[in-house]
Design an enzyme around this catalytic site. Structure first.
Site, short mmCIF file in Angstrom:
data_model
loop_
_atom_site.label_atom_id
_atom_site.label_comp_id
_atom_site.label_asym_id
_atom_site.label_seq_id
_atom_site.Cartn_x
_atom_site.Cartn_y
_atom_site.Cartn_z
N GLY A 78 0.82 -1.21 0.00
CA GLY A 78 0.00 0.00 0.00
C GLY A 78 0.85 1.26 0.00
O GLY A 78 0.52 2.24 -0.67
N ASN A 83 -7.67 4.32 9.06
CA ASN A 83 -7.04 3.19 9.72
C ASN A 83 -6.92 3.33 11.24
O ASN A 83 -6.38 2.44 11.89
CB ASN A 83 -5.66 2.93 9.11
CG ASN A 83 -4.78 4.14 9.14
OD1 ASN A 83 -5.07 5.15 8.50
ND2 ASN A 83 -3.72 4.09 9.92
N GLN A 143 -7.66 -0.15 3.83
CA GLN A 143 -8.51 -0.72 4.89
C GLN A 143 -9.92 -1.01 4.40
O GLN A 143 -10.70 -1.68 5.07
CB GLN A 143 -8.57 0.20 6.11
CG GLN A 143 -7.26 0.39 6.85
CD GLN A 143 -6.78 -0.84 7.60
OE1 GLN A 143 -7.40 -1.91 7.57
NE2 GLN A 143 -5.64 -0.71 8.26
N SER A 145 -3.69 -3.20 -0.58
CA SER A 145 -2.56 -3.95 -0.02
C SER A 145 -3.01 -5.34 0.38
O SER A 145 -4.13 -5.53 0.86
CB SER A 145 -2.01 -3.19 1.20
OG SER A 145 -1.02 -3.98 1.84
N THR A 196 11.65 -7.67 -10.65
CA THR A 196 11.11 -9.03 -10.80
C THR A 196 9.87 -9.19 -9.94
O THR A 196 9.88 -8.84 -8.76
CB THR A 196 12.19 -10.06 -10.39
OG1 THR A 196 13.34 -9.82 -11.18
CG2 THR A 196 11.68 -11.48 -10.61
N CYS A 218 2.28 2.36 12.43
CA CYS A 218 3.33 2.82 11.53
C CYS A 218 4.30 3.80 12.15
O CYS A 218 5.01 4.50 11.49
CB CYS A 218 2.68 3.41 10.29
SG CYS A 218 1.64 2.21 9.49
C1 LIG Z 1 -1.62 -0.49 6.09
C2 LIG Z 1 -1.99 0.75 5.34
C3 LIG Z 1 -1.16 1.28 4.35
C4 LIG Z 1 0.20 0.71 4.05
O1 LIG Z 1 0.15 -0.49 3.38
P1 LIG Z 1 1.46 -1.45 3.40
O2 LIG Z 1 1.11 -2.57 2.48
O3 LIG Z 1 1.64 -1.86 4.83
O4 LIG Z 1 2.59 -0.63 2.90
C5 LIG Z 1 -1.59 2.38 3.67
N1 LIG Z 1 -2.77 2.95 3.93
C6 LIG Z 1 -3.60 2.48 4.88
C7 LIG Z 1 -4.91 3.15 5.12
C8 LIG Z 1 -3.23 1.38 5.63
O5 LIG Z 1 -4.04 0.93 6.58
#
Ligand SMILES: *Cc1c(COP(=O)(O)O)cnc(C)c1O
Length: 378
Positions: free
Chosen positions: A72, A152, A182, A202, A240, A328
């Site tokens: 994500g 989130n 999310q 993601s 890759t 995060c």
């Molecule tokens: C978890 C999350 C991300 C980041 O995604 P990753 O795959 O962990 O890099 C971005 N945006 C939101 C709203 C998230 O909850």
């Protein structure tokens, strides 16, 4: 780790065993590089394209509009950097919400420091963005608007279709991005119905592995590449391919197709049960954000007078995983920019914890949690 009670499904979800099985083949046996010329690589190549078709189909996109990324965060970075610096743009105006994920906020900050104007739209106290606030902020030089689908920390769901249509009505040339990371496990996403130009997803928030995600780029959207190198992803994203990750993501989508509605009901029932028991046992608490139009499994709750770091640690001591907000911030318990943006009072902000139920959680786990809460708070 059988005795762990995991109430942090917004940080990540467990890898589904069926997903793992689907991946194993591409890690151990069909390990070929999909770009090679011989027959052996064909299996990897076909698997990627089938996965692309499956995932794009699920969000009602064309398969040529979906590009795999490392997650994500990369998808969000691609949306912002690909629309600005890498395109040779040196200035202009970007609109985003003040309670985006750090993958968006930090990228916007980076761009702000390099000459772009950024306007932050603040959510109301309930955690919702007013479409009119977004359109009121639009200027002559606005070229990008980004509004997250599901927050989130508080789980509130934005009316992306409405906000996007308001923006497009004012200026159809503005590119609209939504971080739907999310949202994927909760909402049946339809990119055509939403009419967005860019959308990030993601894998690891939907029981696929970490390190795989995708950016939907509506056909015709003029966005520059973000990762340079080989000609993978039709020369749009080099490197890759994470074949096993892609296959696993696709399998997770298959499972979601069959179970999403059931999962939503289960998570909702867990939350209802939690709130009922909570009300029976405690009086001094505050739920942050609206309970309507909210992710089924999300609770953001403050216990005034209770230090949240102490609460999280005490829960951890009992094998219960909850969060201080988002995951995060290097494990540190920081002040929540989300609750800040919503205008939540200092006392509530300092004591807010996030509980995110997954469909695999049980009512017994909630009983245990409430028992632990009583011990800790008394
Ligand atoms: C978890 C999350 C991300 C980041 O995604 P990753 O795959 O962990 O890099 C971005 N945006 C939101 C709203 C998230 O909850």
């Amino acid at each position: 780790m059988d005795n762990i009670i995991y109430f942090d499904n917004f940080a990540t979800t467990s890898l589904n065993e069926e997903v793992f099985d689907s991946m194993k083949n591409f890690l151990i046996y069909n390990y070929s590089n999909p770009s090679s010329l011989y027959e052996f690589s064909q299996k990897s190549r076909v698997a990627i394209e089938k996965s692309r078709e499956n995932i794009s189909n699920y969000i009602n996109a064309d398969k040529n509009e979906l590009f795999f990324t490392s997650g994500g965060t990369e998808a969000d970075n691609w949306a912002f950097i690909g629309m600005t610096l890498f395109k040779g743009r040196k200035n202009g105006h970007i609109i985003l919400t003040a309670f985006e994920h750090s993958a968006i906020l930090e990228t916007a900050k980076f761009l702000k420091n390099r000459g772009f104007d950024v306007t932050y739209i603040f959510p109301d106290r309930d955690g919702f963005i007013d479409a009119k606030d977004v359109t009121d902020a639009i200027r002559e030089d606005t070229f990008l608007v980004s509004v997250m689908y599901v927050n989130n920390e508080v789980g509130t769901i934005q009316d992306i279709k409405k906000i996007c249509s308001f923006v497009k009505k004012k200026n159809p040339n503005i590119v609209f991005h939504t971080d739907a990371v999310q949202a994927l496990s909760e909402i049946k996403i339809d990119v055509k119905d939403l009419n967005v130009d860019l959308l990030s997803v993601s894998g690891h928030k939907v029981h696929a592995p970490k390190g795989i995600g995708a950016l939907y780029i509506k056909s015709g959207t003029e966005i520059e590449n973000f990762i340079f190198g080989g000609s993978q992803e039709r020369s749009r994203r080099a490197g890759t391919e994470n074949v096993a990750g892609i296959v696993g993501f696709s399998k997770a989508i298959d499972i979601l197709r069959d179970s999403r509605e059931k999962n939503v009901s289960k998570r909702f029932a867990l939350r209802e049960y939690f709130l009922k028991i909570l009300n029976e046992n405690f009086s001094r608490f505050n739920i942050n954000g609206s309970l309507e139009n909210r992710y089924s499994g999300n609770i953001n709750i403050s216990f005034p007078e209770v230090d949240k770091e102490m609460l999280i640690m005490s829960m951890d001591f009992r094998g219960i995983c909850i969060s201080g907000g988002s995951a995060c911030s290097s494990g540190a318990v920081e002040k929540s920019h989300v609750l800040d943006a919503m205008g939540i009072e200092e006392e509530l902000k300092n004591s807010a914890v996030r509980i995110s139920f997954g469909e695999n959680n049980t009512f017994e786990e909630i009983d245990e949690f409430i028992l632990a809460l009583k011990e800790i708070i008394d």
